[in-house]
Design a protein around this motif. Structure first.
Motif, PDB file in Angstrom:
ATOM      1  N   SER A 294       0.802  -1.219   0.000  1.00 39.98           N
ATOM      2  CA  SER A 294       0.000   0.000   0.000  1.00 39.98           C
ATOM      3  C   SER A 294       0.835   1.270   0.000  1.00 39.98           C
ATOM      4  CB  SER A 294      -0.936   0.010   1.213  1.00 39.98           C
ATOM      5  OG  SER A 294      -0.197   0.000   2.426  1.00 39.98           O
ATOM      6  N   GLY A 295       2.154   1.144   0.059  1.00 42.19           N
ATOM      7  CA  GLY A 295       3.023   2.316   0.090  1.00 42.19           C
ATOM      8  C   GLY A 295       3.457   2.663   1.502  1.00 42.19           C
ATOM      9  N   HIS A 296       4.164   3.767   1.612  1.00 40.66           N
ATOM     10  CA  HIS A 296       4.795   4.131   2.888  1.00 40.66           C
ATOM     11  C   HIS A 296       3.970   5.140   3.676  1.00 40.66           C
ATOM     12  CE1 HIS A 296       8.578   2.002   2.069  1.00 40.66           C
ATOM     13  NE2 HIS A 296       8.414   2.388   0.817  1.00 40.66           N
ATOM     14  N   GLY A 297       2.670   5.015   3.643  1.00 41.36           N
ATOM     15  CA  GLY A 297       1.812   5.908   4.393  1.00 41.36           C
ATOM     16  C   GLY A 297       0.640   6.371   3.549  1.00 41.36           C
ATOM     17  N   HIS A 298      -0.157   7.265   4.125  1.00 40.50           N
ATOM     18  CA  HIS A 298      -1.372   7.753   3.472  1.00 40.50           C
ATOM     19  C   HIS A 298      -1.312   9.270   3.330  1.00 40.50           C
ATOM     20  CE1 HIS A 298      -5.641   8.182   2.513  1.00 40.50           C
ATOM     21  NE2 HIS A 298      -5.710   9.112   3.455  1.00 40.50           N
ATOM     22  N   VAL A 299      -1.521   9.758   2.101  1.00 39.92           N
ATOM     23  CA  VAL A 299      -1.524  11.194   1.851  1.00 39.92           C
ATOM     24  C   VAL A 299      -2.953  11.699   2.032  1.00 39.92           C
ATOM     25  CG1 VAL A 299      -0.954  13.033   0.234  1.00 39.92           C
ATOM     26  CG2 VAL A 299       0.371  10.892   0.198  1.00 39.92           C
ATOM     27  N   ILE A 300      -3.184  12.496   3.062  1.00 39.87           N
ATOM     28  CA  ILE A 300      -4.544  12.920   3.383  1.00 39.87           C
ATOM     29  C   ILE A 300      -5.188  13.692   2.245  1.00 39.87           C
ATOM     30  CG2 ILE A 300      -5.874  14.483   4.868  1.00 39.87           C
ATOM     31  CD1 ILE A 300      -4.167  13.631   7.196  1.00 39.87           C
ATOM     32  N   GLU A 301      -4.463  14.624   1.646  1.00 42.46           N
ATOM     33  CA  GLU A 301      -5.046  15.494   0.616  1.00 42.46           C
ATOM     34  C   GLU A 301      -5.248  14.778  -0.716  1.00 42.46           C
ATOM     35  OE1 GLU A 301      -2.794  17.833   3.630  1.00 42.46           O
ATOM     36  OE2 GLU A 301      -2.327  16.110   2.357  1.00 42.46           O
ATOM     37  N   TYR A 302      -4.514  13.690  -0.926  1.00 42.09           N
ATOM     38  CA  TYR A 302      -4.600  12.938  -2.189  1.00 42.09           C
ATOM     39  C   TYR A 302      -4.723  11.451  -1.849  1.00 42.09           C
ATOM     40  CZ  TYR A 302      -2.917  17.347  -4.150  1.00 42.09           C
ATOM     41  OH  TYR A 302      -2.793  18.673  -4.513  1.00 42.09           O
ATOM     42  N   PRO A 303      -5.912  11.016  -1.456  1.00 41.26           N
ATOM     43  CA  PRO A 303      -6.077   9.647  -0.943  1.00 41.26           C
ATOM     44  C   PRO A 303      -5.682   8.547  -1.926  1.00 41.26           C
ATOM     45  CG  PRO A 303      -7.999  10.998  -0.464  1.00 41.26           C
ATOM     46  CD  PRO A 303      -7.154  11.791  -1.385  1.00 41.26           C
ATOM     47  N   ALA A 304      -5.753   8.820  -3.222  1.00 43.28           N
ATOM     48  CA  ALA A 304      -5.409   7.799  -4.210  1.00 43.28           C
ATOM     49  C   ALA A 304      -3.914   7.743  -4.508  1.00 43.28           C
ATOM     50  CB  ALA A 304      -6.191   8.036  -5.505  1.00 43.28           C
ATOM     51  N   ALA A 305      -3.151   8.664  -3.948  1.00 38.69           N
ATOM     52  CA  ALA A 305      -1.708   8.676  -4.181  1.00 38.69           C
ATOM     53  C   ALA A 305      -1.041   7.523  -3.446  1.00 38.69           C
ATOM     54  CB  ALA A 305      -1.119  10.003  -3.718  1.00 38.69           C
ATOM     55  N   VAL A 306       0.090   7.091  -3.985  1.00 43.53           N
ATOM     56  CA  VAL A 306       0.854   6.002  -3.356  1.00 43.53           C
ATOM     57  C   VAL A 306       2.299   6.465  -3.177  1.00 43.53           C
ATOM     58  CG1 VAL A 306       1.606   3.603  -3.522  1.00 43.53           C
ATOM     59  CG2 VAL A 306      -0.611   4.277  -4.473  1.00 43.53           C
ATOM     60  N   ILE A 307       2.777   6.373  -1.940  1.00 39.49           N
ATOM     61  CA  ILE A 307       4.184   6.690  -1.662  1.00 39.49           C
ATOM     62  C   ILE A 307       4.995   5.452  -2.035  1.00 39.49           C
ATOM     63  CG2 ILE A 307       5.841   7.508   0.048  1.00 39.49           C
ATOM     64  CD1 ILE A 307       3.427   8.520   1.684  1.00 39.49           C
ATOM     65  N   VAL A 308       5.590   5.497  -3.219  1.00 39.57           N
ATOM     66  CA  VAL A 308       6.129   4.278  -3.815  1.00 39.57           C
ATOM     67  C   VAL A 308       7.562   3.965  -3.418  1.00 39.57           C
ATOM     68  CG1 VAL A 308       4.586   4.279  -5.798  1.00 39.57           C
ATOM     69  CG2 VAL A 308       6.715   5.589  -5.910  1.00 39.57           C
ATOM     70  N   ARG A 309       8.333   5.001  -3.084  1.00 44.50           N
ATOM     71  CA  ARG A 309       9.741   4.729  -2.787  1.00 44.50           C
ATOM     72  C   ARG A 309      10.294   5.817  -1.868  1.00 44.50           C
ATOM     73  NH1 ARG A 309      13.792   3.768  -7.744  1.00 44.50           N
ATOM     74  NH2 ARG A 309      13.227   5.950  -8.164  1.00 44.50           N
ATOM     75  N   LEU A 310      11.161   5.386  -0.939  1.00 46.35           N
ATOM     76  CA  LEU A 310      11.832   6.305  -0.042  1.00 46.35           C
ATOM     77  C   LEU A 310      13.334   6.115  -0.155  1.00 46.35           C
ATOM     78  CD1 LEU A 310       9.783   5.822   3.280  1.00 46.35           C
ATOM     79  CD2 LEU A 310       9.443   7.596   1.545  1.00 46.35           C
TER      80      LEU A 310
END
Length: 370
Positions: A294-310
């Protein structure tokens, strides 16, 4: 959904910053303590989540019977606001056990152990310091991390503790960390844990060994703690702030998350992607427990966004599924997967009250790993 961190997005707060919404914290505290009173159990929260004297005091003010820590350095810090501390860790190295024994001269200290070596070494340290260290026997109830195998093994350790003049047998410790089932499906595994504990308690009673404390609990099992009738106290930590682990597992709602990282979009040069100023040194590399993709967390303002890499200082976010994209310099708010290590990466937390006023508090026990 109301975003409690909205006012910090346009403030002069430097990013990335950890923001804590105080009204949400208070709701989380009130809810847990109301449940615990109804269930007839004590709350000894784990301070690993906040590492803060400010929040430790709030937990005590709400009725916590004591505090839990992992390391003696944390215990030394928390002793300034609490005189009853459980070190939920088999502290056996020389420096750690010396400091535990010294601390036990100032306040009540309990240590969870699972070996005769720990009994011998902590007993010797307590004798040297002329103190008494309380001992909880750690029983493995399925997490397979620490703990003796069964009731008989726990009895043997309990006998050793009871016979040592510088140790005090305080009871049993367990960790139900393997239970991540939905709340309505936890009945059977919790009953099995209860049976394991009851067997040990009954065996101890036959040998006239006291067991005043049966200490367990976790955030995922917190509100089902009545399913383990033999336990006397619970040690949840994450419940105070919550995170995407507890949200995606169904143990809370998004609005129950009291802590978030406010970040700035620093690059939009790659099509479909935005880069924020929060990488692994802010969000950690922890994947979601139940939804690792699901990625590295949840972006509140853009719920469909995915934090893909750190990487260390860069967080790469895929915005292709979003109906709109952030602009360069825009601030966004992220609920991390696992809030506990995120707090430990900060020197301070920014506190937001009900009116949006911002103050700061120190992460007092940050980095205390011994």
């Amino acid at each position: 959904m109301v975003v409690p961190f909205e006012k910090t997005r346009d403030s002069l707060v430097a990013t990335p910053s950890l923001i804590v919404d105080l009204p949400t914290v208070e709701r989380n505290l009130t809810r847990l303590h109301q449940y615990a009173r109804q269930a007839g159990i004590q709350v000894r929260p784990h301070t690993k989540t906040h590492k803060s004297l400010h929040f430790a005091q709030r937990q005590i003010d709400h009725g916590s019977s004591g505090l839990t820590v992992a390391k003696v350095g944390e215990a030394e810090v928390m002793a300034s606001v609490c005189d009853d501390i459980l070190i939920a860790y088999p502290a056996i190295d020389p420096e750690r056990r010396r400091r535990i024994a010294e601390l036990a001269r100032q306040c009540t200290v309990h240590v969870a152990i699972d070996s005769d070596y720990a009994v011998e070494m902590l007993g010797a340290a307590a004798a040297q310091a002329e103190s008494t260290v309380g001992i909880l026997i750690d029983i493995n109830v399925g997490a397979d991390r620490t703990g003796v195998a069964d009731a008989v093994a726990s009895l043997e350790l309990a006998k050793m503790v009871a016979a040592h003049p510088s140790l005090r047998l305080d009871g049993i410790f367990f960790y139900p960390g393997q239970v991540w089932l939905p709340a309505n499906e936890q009945g059977t595994p919790l009953q099995q844990i209860d049976a394991t504990l009851s067997e040990a308690i009954d065996l101890w009673a036959k040998h006239d060994l006291p067991c005043p404390i049966v200490s367990g609990g976790s955030t995922p099992t917190a509100y089902q703690s009545h399913g383990i009738r033999s336990q006397t106290e619970i040690r949840p930590g994450t419940y105070l702030f919550n995170d995407m682990n507890t949200v995606r597992a169904g143990f809370c709602e998004l609005e129950d998350c009291a802590a978030a990282i406010v970040c700035t979009v620093v690059s939009t040069a790659v099509p479909g992607k935005g880069v924020i100023d929060a990488g692994s040194k802010t969000l950690t590399s922890d994947r979601n427990v139940l939804h690792p993709d699901s990625g590295h967390g949840h972006v509140i303002e853009y719920p469909a966004a995915v934090i893909v890499r750190l990487s260390e200082e860069h967080g790469e976010i895929d915005f292709t599924a979003c109906p709109s994209r952030p602009s360069l310099g825009e601030r966004i708010t992220i609920i991390p997967n696992h809030i506990c290590p995120c707090v430990n990466l900060q020197n301070r937390m920014i506190l937001q009250d009900a009116d949006g006023k911002l103050t700061t508090t120190t992460v007092d026990a940050r980095g205390l790993l011994s």
